[in-house]
Write an enzyme that holds these catalytic residues in place. Structure first.
Site, PDB file in Angstrom:
ATOM      1  N   GLU A   1      -6.320  -8.096  -0.171  1.00 19.64           N
ATOM      2  CA  GLU A   1      -6.629  -8.002   1.364  1.00 19.64           C
ATOM      3  C   GLU A   1      -8.297  -7.816   1.449  1.00 19.64           C
ATOM      4  OE1 GLU A   1      -4.347  -5.296   3.656  1.00 19.64           O
ATOM      5  OE2 GLU A   1      -2.687  -5.872   2.810  1.00 19.64           O
TER       6      GLU A   1
ATOM      7  N   GLU B   1       0.905  -1.294   0.046  1.00 13.83           N
ATOM      8  CA  GLU B   1       0.012  -0.021  -0.229  1.00 13.83           C
ATOM      9  C   GLU B   1       0.661   1.161   0.106  1.00 13.83           C
ATOM     10  OE1 GLU B   1      -2.570  -0.194   3.321  1.00 13.83           O
ATOM     11  OE2 GLU B   1      -4.071  -1.558   2.081  1.00 13.83           O
TER      12      GLU B   1
HETATM   13  C1  GLA Z   1      -3.985  -2.678   4.996  1.00 13.59           C
HETATM   14  C2  GLA Z   1      -2.617  -3.389   5.242  1.00 13.59           C
HETATM   15  C3  GLA Z   1      -2.663  -4.276   6.324  1.00 13.59           C
HETATM   16  C4  GLA Z   1      -3.275  -4.141   7.516  1.00 13.59           C
HETATM   17  C5  GLA Z   1      -4.661  -3.888   6.989  1.00 13.59           C
HETATM   18  C6  GLA Z   1      -5.724  -3.624   8.216  1.00 13.59           C
HETATM   19  O1  GLA Z   1      -4.520  -3.059   4.097  1.00 13.59           O
HETATM   20  O2  GLA Z   1      -1.700  -3.616   3.970  1.00 13.59           O
HETATM   21  O3  GLA Z   1      -1.270  -4.549   6.664  1.00 13.59           O
HETATM   22  O4  GLA Z   1      -2.855  -2.892   8.033  1.00 13.59           O
HETATM   23  O5  GLA Z   1      -4.734  -2.671   6.108  1.00 13.59           O
HETATM   24  O6  GLA Z   1      -7.227  -3.390   7.737  1.00 13.59           O
END
Ligand code: GLA
Length: 657
Positions: free
Chosen positions: A305, A153
């Site tokens: 995710e 991210e």
């Molecule tokens: C993001 C991050 C993860 C985690 C999630 C929690 O997507 O990539 O490492 O912190 O948020 O929702």
């Protein structure tokens, strides 16, 4: 070039971020046992492993990862391997403070959380490259490896000195001379003229409103600087494993990265999606991110995710009621995802995310969430042969552009209530509710394959984009354009007349007098409906058709909606039901294929390949009339003329021959 198929290999990917460094090794064995029970076929390793692999500068501790890669492979599970460069260890900031980013006030962003890297710091980049090199050399040919996941991210901003230096370099490459930069930034205003490159800084906290083009260029630069970080690591892993595809996980509709541009450099486009379970529009949010990501991928994509239960970053973090995780997961599949993965496999006992759910929550294998995860894993395995790799096609495109969004976020604009993603969301919602499949596109993309193109709001349009829209309509396309569009050019300079003259001509607007933004509680009467958020004082050209006019108030009798042939202009945001009715009418006129008849409200229908997905977003059971003979791939049941869906129910239907 490697592609998503090389990762999925005919399956739908199912699994999640796996952070075994948080657990003693005996737990790893329990993990793989339960992963197999749940039908997990993929785990993402290494996302936050930098300090574990390189506990001190230059050290390498790979033994634990060697054991894990082998263990996971030995259990028939694939590995998405992350370069752990999102979260440098504390030694980096201690030894090299210049690797720490600074906020707009010049304050250091310290270690102790994550993502504290100055993207343009050569020291950070050197360490990140060295680690990536060794990781790729060690695991590039490991049989468990199915996909590279670069960083995590990408989202950092930096207003510090390293960024300032790189920003100047970026500006020199873009403008060549200060004269051109001064002209583009309009520095004649407020005595901002630059006489030497070193005088230029990132748009730090200032006395009053900052130069909007400087801010816009800084956003462009930041996206490019992060992209450079991504490309450097991508090139390294490519060298070691040219057969393995590469991705980086986007945040959904995140303003910090021009995701159109980034997606061009990925073999696989993936995104992290966290709709709020309490949000009545969670389903639409999920659908919109799916549509956007599929469009960036130009085909199948991945949910990298999502949460099996609650997140922990909202004020109040609600669990997902029974069935909702399945519904949203299958919705993503319906909209083209070839995998639904989670953050994270096993919920952490320590650290800032210990109250964030996992596929395996604190309740363990007896927990409801894990039971639902297992069912989902089995269902995805059942669907995979008919679904993986198939396409979703849409005849409608919504245009979205980061440049325009960035320009829109400026201080000193017409209305701070105008929130670009909210306007896009409102238009997408109208199509979602009408069950009209929708792609997204960039305003400079080839639009000729769409029957209908929608521009909810693009404040900034380049000359090339304007040419593109004109050519699209001239070629037989239907265009609907929302308010305050085509106002600014590439440098955020207001176009003469307040809107591109060729666009005004296209829609039949002779004069755009004023923008009349509305307050939160304000609505404007447009006859058959009310407008919200915005209104405009326009004079229509003689040959324009006024579809709706303002009634009462300052704009009484002036056009609210107008069209010239197949080019429509909406100078306000019609209330949701009206927007839905209007866009349905235009879609019908444009020859867009209608959705199945008689769908109850809240039931979504999506075609993917030859399959029809029906998704019930309500808690009440729903009955869907569907003439013909079908088979539900989830249950194997034969269906004739009517489909019953329970609370959050889903059917995946194949036409019976
Ligand atoms: C993001 C991050 C993860 C985690 C999630 C929690 O997507 O990539 O490492 O912190 O948020 O929702």
């Amino acid at each position: 070039m490697p592609a998503l198929d090389d990762t999925t290999r005919g399956r739908l990917l199912f699994g999640g971020d796996y952070n075994p460094e948080q657990w003693p090794e005996e737990v790893w064995l329990d993990d793989v046992r339960l992963m197999k029970k749940a039908g997990v076929n993929s785990v993402t390793l290494g996302v936050f492993s930098w300090a574990r692999i390189e506990p001190r500068p230059g050290a390498r501790e790979f033994d634990w990862l060697d054991r894990l890669m082998d263990l996971i492979h030995g259990n028939g599970i694939g590995v998405v391997l992350a370069t752990p460069t999102a979260s440098p260890p504390p030694w980096m900031g201690t030894l090299h403070p210049e690797t720490l980013p600074r906020d707009e006030d010049g304050r250091i962003v310290w270690w102790g959380s994550r993502q504290q890297f100055a993207h343009s710091s050569p020291v950070y980049r050197r360490y990140a490259a060295a680690l990536t090199e060794d990781l790729a050399a060690r695991y590039g040919s490991h049989p468990a490896l199915t996909l590279w996941h670069i960083n995590n991210e990408y989202c950092t901003y930096d207003w510090g000195d390293e960024a300032a230096r790189a920003f100047r370099g970026w500006l020199r490459a873009k403008y060549g001379t200060l004269e051109v930069l001064n002209e583009a930034w309009g520095t004649a205003f407020w005595s901002q003229r630059y006489d030497a490159w070193d005088e230029i800084i990132p748009p730090r906290r200032a006395q009053y409103m900052r130069n909007p083009t400087q801010v816009l260029d800084f956003k462009r630069f930041t996206s490019d600087a992060l992209l450079e970080c991504y490309l450097a690591e991508r090139d390294i892993v490519n060298r070691h494993s040219p057969h393995i595809p590469v991705t980086t996980n986007f945040m959904p509709l995140w303003s910090g990265q021009d995701a159109w541009q980034w997606a061009e450099h990925e073999d696989v486009v993936s995104v992290d999606i966290y709709p709020d379970p309490r949000d009545p529009w969670a389903g639409q949010d999920n659908a919109m991110i799916g549509d956007l990501t599929r469009s960036q991928a130009r085909g199948p994509w991945l949910v990298m995710e999502q949460a099996a239960g609650p997140v922990n970053f909202r004020g109040v973090n609600h669990p997902k009621p029974r069935g909702l995780n399945r519904l949203l997961s299958l919705q993503s599949v319906a909209r083209g995802a070839d995998g639904v993965c989670f953050f994270q496999w096993r919920a952490s006992r320590q650290g800032a995310e210990k109250f964030h759910s996992g596929m395996l929550g604190h309740a363990g294998e007896e927990g409801r969430v894990f039971a639902e995860v297992k069912e989902l894993g089995a269902e995805l395995a059942r669907l995979a042969p008919a679904v993986a790799g198939t396409r979703v096609t849409a005849e409608v495109a919504i245009l979205h552009d980061w440049d325009s969004w960035w320009a829109d976020q400026q201080e000193g604009r017409v209305s701070a209530r105008l929130d670009h993603p909210e306007v896009v969301r409102a238009w997408h919602r109208a199509l979602w509710e009408a069950n009209t499949p929708t792609d997204f596109a960039h305003p400079e993309h080839d639009l000729s394959r769409y029957r209908l193109v929608l521009v909810p709001h693009l404040y900034l349009l380049t000359d090339t984009a304007v040419d593109n829209l004109l050519a699209y309509v001239a070629g037989g396309g239907t265009l609907v354009c929302g308010f305050h569009t085509g106002v600014a050019d590439h440098d955020d300079r207001v176009r003469p007349g307040g809107m591109d003259a060729r666009l005004r001509d296209l829609f039949g607007i002779s004069v755009l007098h004023e923008w009349w933004p509305l307050e939160a509680e304000e609505r404007v009467d447009c006859g058959a409906f009310y407008g919200t958020l915005w209104s405009e004082e326009l004079t229509a050209a003689d040959d324009a058709e006024v579809v709706a006019a303002y009634r009462g108030g300052e704009l009484d009798g002036l056009p609210a909606l107008l069209r010239r042939d197949r080019a429509w202009y909406f100078s306000t945001l019609p209330e949701p039901a009206a927007l839905r009715a209007l866009l349905t009418r235009v879609a019908h006129e444009a020859g867009v294929r209608p959705p199945p008849h008689g769908l109850p409200l809240g039931v979504e229908a999506v075609r993917r390949g030859e399959l029809l997905f029906l998704l019930n977003h309500g808690r009440d059971a729903a009955t869907v009339p569907l003439p013909g003979h079908y088979r539900d791939l989830l249950t194997g049941a034969a269906i004739q003329d009517v489909v019953s869906l329970g609370r959050y129910g889903v059917a995946v239907l194949e036409q019976a021959s």
